[in-house]
Design a protein around this motif. Structure first.
Motif, PDB file in Angstrom:
ATOM      1  N   CYS A  25       0.834  -1.208   0.000  1.00  0.00           N
ATOM      2  CA  CYS A  25       0.000   0.000   0.000  1.00  0.00           C
ATOM      3  C   CYS A  25       0.866   1.254   0.000  1.00  0.00           C
ATOM      4  O   CYS A  25       0.534   2.249  -0.653  1.00  0.00           O
ATOM      5  CB  CYS A  25      -0.916   0.001   1.213  1.00  0.00           C
ATOM      6  SG  CYS A  25      -2.188  -1.286   1.176  1.00  0.00           S
ATOM      7  N   LEU A  29       0.948   4.501  -2.609  1.00  0.00           N
ATOM      8  CA  LEU A  29       0.817   5.898  -2.208  1.00  0.00           C
ATOM      9  C   LEU A  29       1.868   6.777  -2.890  1.00  0.00           C
ATOM     10  O   LEU A  29       1.650   7.976  -3.101  1.00  0.00           O
ATOM     11  CB  LEU A  29       0.946   6.025  -0.698  1.00  0.00           C
ATOM     12  CG  LEU A  29      -0.217   5.440   0.125  1.00  0.00           C
ATOM     13  CD1 LEU A  29       0.071   5.561   1.605  1.00  0.00           C
ATOM     14  CD2 LEU A  29      -1.513   6.145  -0.217  1.00  0.00           C
ATOM     15  N   VAL A 111     -12.450  14.728   2.770  1.00  0.00           N
ATOM     16  CA  VAL A 111     -11.434  13.691   2.957  1.00  0.00           C
ATOM     17  C   VAL A 111     -11.052  13.121   1.590  1.00  0.00           C
ATOM     18  O   VAL A 111     -11.925  12.804   0.774  1.00  0.00           O
ATOM     19  CB  VAL A 111     -11.962  12.565   3.865  1.00  0.00           C
ATOM     20  CG1 VAL A 111     -10.914  11.471   4.044  1.00  0.00           C
ATOM     21  CG2 VAL A 111     -12.380  13.135   5.216  1.00  0.00           C
ATOM     22  N   SER A 112      -9.756  12.995   1.336  1.00  0.00           N
ATOM     23  CA  SER A 112      -9.319  12.454   0.046  1.00  0.00           C
ATOM     24  C   SER A 112      -9.780  11.007  -0.119  1.00  0.00           C
ATOM     25  O   SER A 112      -9.901  10.260   0.852  1.00  0.00           O
ATOM     26  CB  SER A 112      -7.798  12.534  -0.059  1.00  0.00           C
ATOM     27  OG  SER A 112      -7.183  11.665   0.880  1.00  0.00           O
ATOM     28  N   LEU A 114      -8.285   8.385  -1.363  1.00  0.00           N
ATOM     29  CA  LEU A 114      -7.322   7.368  -0.979  1.00  0.00           C
ATOM     30  C   LEU A 114      -7.241   7.218   0.534  1.00  0.00           C
ATOM     31  O   LEU A 114      -7.227   6.097   1.064  1.00  0.00           O
ATOM     32  CB  LEU A 114      -5.951   7.719  -1.548  1.00  0.00           C
ATOM     33  CG  LEU A 114      -4.860   6.678  -1.352  1.00  0.00           C
ATOM     34  CD1 LEU A 114      -5.271   5.353  -1.964  1.00  0.00           C
ATOM     35  CD2 LEU A 114      -3.549   7.156  -1.938  1.00  0.00           C
ATOM     36  N   LEU A 115      -7.211   8.343   1.247  1.00  0.00           N
ATOM     37  CA  LEU A 115      -7.172   8.293   2.706  1.00  0.00           C
ATOM     38  C   LEU A 115      -8.448   7.665   3.248  1.00  0.00           C
ATOM     39  O   LEU A 115      -8.408   6.861   4.189  1.00  0.00           O
ATOM     40  CB  LEU A 115      -6.982   9.700   3.269  1.00  0.00           C
ATOM     41  CG  LEU A 115      -6.964   9.807   4.799  1.00  0.00           C
ATOM     42  CD1 LEU A 115      -5.821   8.986   5.379  1.00  0.00           C
ATOM     43  CD2 LEU A 115      -6.855  11.276   5.233  1.00  0.00           C
ATOM     44  N   ARG A 116      -9.588   8.022   2.660  1.00  0.00           N
ATOM     45  CA  ARG A 116     -10.862   7.444   3.084  1.00  0.00           C
ATOM     46  C   ARG A 116     -10.849   5.928   2.912  1.00  0.00           C
ATOM     47  O   ARG A 116     -11.268   5.175   3.795  1.00  0.00           O
ATOM     48  CB  ARG A 116     -12.010   8.056   2.286  1.00  0.00           C
ATOM     49  CG  ARG A 116     -13.373   7.478   2.662  1.00  0.00           C
ATOM     50  CD  ARG A 116     -14.462   7.910   1.717  1.00  0.00           C
ATOM     51  NE  ARG A 116     -14.671   9.356   1.757  1.00  0.00           N
ATOM     52  CZ  ARG A 116     -14.422  10.181   0.750  1.00  0.00           C
ATOM     53  NH1 ARG A 116     -13.951   9.691  -0.402  1.00  0.00           N
ATOM     54  NH2 ARG A 116     -14.647  11.475   0.861  1.00  0.00           N
ATOM     55  N   MET A 118      -8.257   3.891   2.810  1.00  0.00           N
ATOM     56  CA  MET A 118      -7.327   3.264   3.741  1.00  0.00           C
ATOM     57  C   MET A 118      -7.932   3.137   5.127  1.00  0.00           C
ATOM     58  O   MET A 118      -7.868   2.078   5.763  1.00  0.00           O
ATOM     59  CB  MET A 118      -6.028   4.063   3.807  1.00  0.00           C
ATOM     60  CG  MET A 118      -5.218   4.038   2.532  1.00  0.00           C
ATOM     61  SD  MET A 118      -3.799   5.168   2.597  1.00  0.00           S
ATOM     62  CE  MET A 118      -2.957   4.566   4.051  1.00  0.00           C
ATOM     63  N   VAL A 119      -8.542   4.212   5.618  1.00  0.00           N
ATOM     64  CA  VAL A 119      -9.120   4.188   6.968  1.00  0.00           C
ATOM     65  C   VAL A 119     -10.309   3.236   7.030  1.00  0.00           C
ATOM     66  O   VAL A 119     -10.445   2.440   7.974  1.00  0.00           O
ATOM     67  CB  VAL A 119      -9.531   5.608   7.396  1.00  0.00           C
ATOM     68  CG1 VAL A 119     -10.238   5.568   8.750  1.00  0.00           C
ATOM     69  CG2 VAL A 119      -8.314   6.521   7.460  1.00  0.00           C
TER      70      VAL A 119
END
Length: 254
Positions: A25, A29, A111-112, A114-116, A118-119
């Motif tokens: 991952c 990124l 929220v981006s 990709l970040l969304r 991942m979380v």
């Protein structure tokens, strides 16, 4: 896809893969994310949220409706697994809380993507391992069957019982659940000597039918105990056997 390669989806097999998965991952990124992947990431987040909702809703579904639904889908889950899934416990509250977090992130436009993703993926794994992951462990667990089988063999006699055709999993299971290191027979000739009563160390043997020889050399044997180990449809048969003439030879020696 990486986490679905393993045929057995138990957490004890998946957890060692997660560090490598995290490194993969991290590599993603560092590269640019194409725009077409946004739809895929959104669909993945919705799927994770839906899975958490299902886990949290199972106690409301109830035992009878879950078993009926599973049979109609051809799943046929065991009674213990169905009771685990439908009996309310803090794990269901954890799955519901994870869903709330995922739903909140889905609504946060700032929220981006990709970040969304991942979380939500991390939160989904926490909630799913608490409910669905544990259910898989119960469904595939061999503990009760192995304990029941071993209890039929007296502790005083276990030193004279050998094993044939055991996998590493079977050997480890007997040691883990029963504290019993079963000595393994390395050749078919030794197996036949045991069943013929000619071996000086062992007088009986536990045969794993999946790996055991198809031909026992024509030696008449007596089955002392047997059981099926493993999930439904993938059972492995264990048979504790000895020679039919064992008692006759004992009387002749006397």
């Amino acid at each position: 896809a990486v986490l679905t390669i393993s045929a057995t989806k138990r957490d004890l097999y998946l957890l060692p893969v997660l560090p490598a998965f995290a490194l993969m991952c991290a590599g993603v990124l560092d590269s640019a994310i194409p725009r077409w992947s946004r739809l895929f990431l959104t669909a993945w987040c919705v799927l994770c949220s839906a899975a958490l909702v299902i886990c949290a809703y199972l106690p409301l579904l109830g035992y009878s409706r879950l078993t009926g639904l599973s049979q109609s889908l051809g799943l046929n889950i065991t009674q213990n697994t169905a009771l685990f899934l439908t009996t309310w416990a803090p794990r269901h509250a954890l799955a519901a809380l994870c869903f709330v977090v995922c739903f909140f992130l889905l609504l946060r436009a700032r929220v981006s993507g990709l970040l969304r993703t991942m979380v939500i993926t991390a939160v989904a794994f926490v909630g799913l391992f608490a409910v669905a992951g544990k259910a898989v462990d119960i469904e595939k667990s061999t503990g009760s069957a192995i304990r029941s089988f071993a209890e039929r063999i007296a502790v005083s006699r276990r030193n004279s019982v050998a094993g044939w055709g055991f996998s590493e999993t079977m050997r480890g299971s007997l040691y883990y659940y029963c504290d019993w290191r079963v000595s393994q027979v390395g050749s078919q000739q030794r197996l036949q000597e045991i069943l013929s009563g000619k071996d000086k160390t062992f007088d009986s043997v536990i045969v794993s039918a999946e790996f055991g020889p198809a031909d026992l050399g024509g030696i008449p044997v007596e089955s002392l105990a047997e059981t099926l180990i493993g999930p439904r449809g993938h059972e492995r048969k264990l048979v504790w056997m000895q020679s039919l003439r064992r008692d006759e030879r004992r009387d002749e020696r006397k």
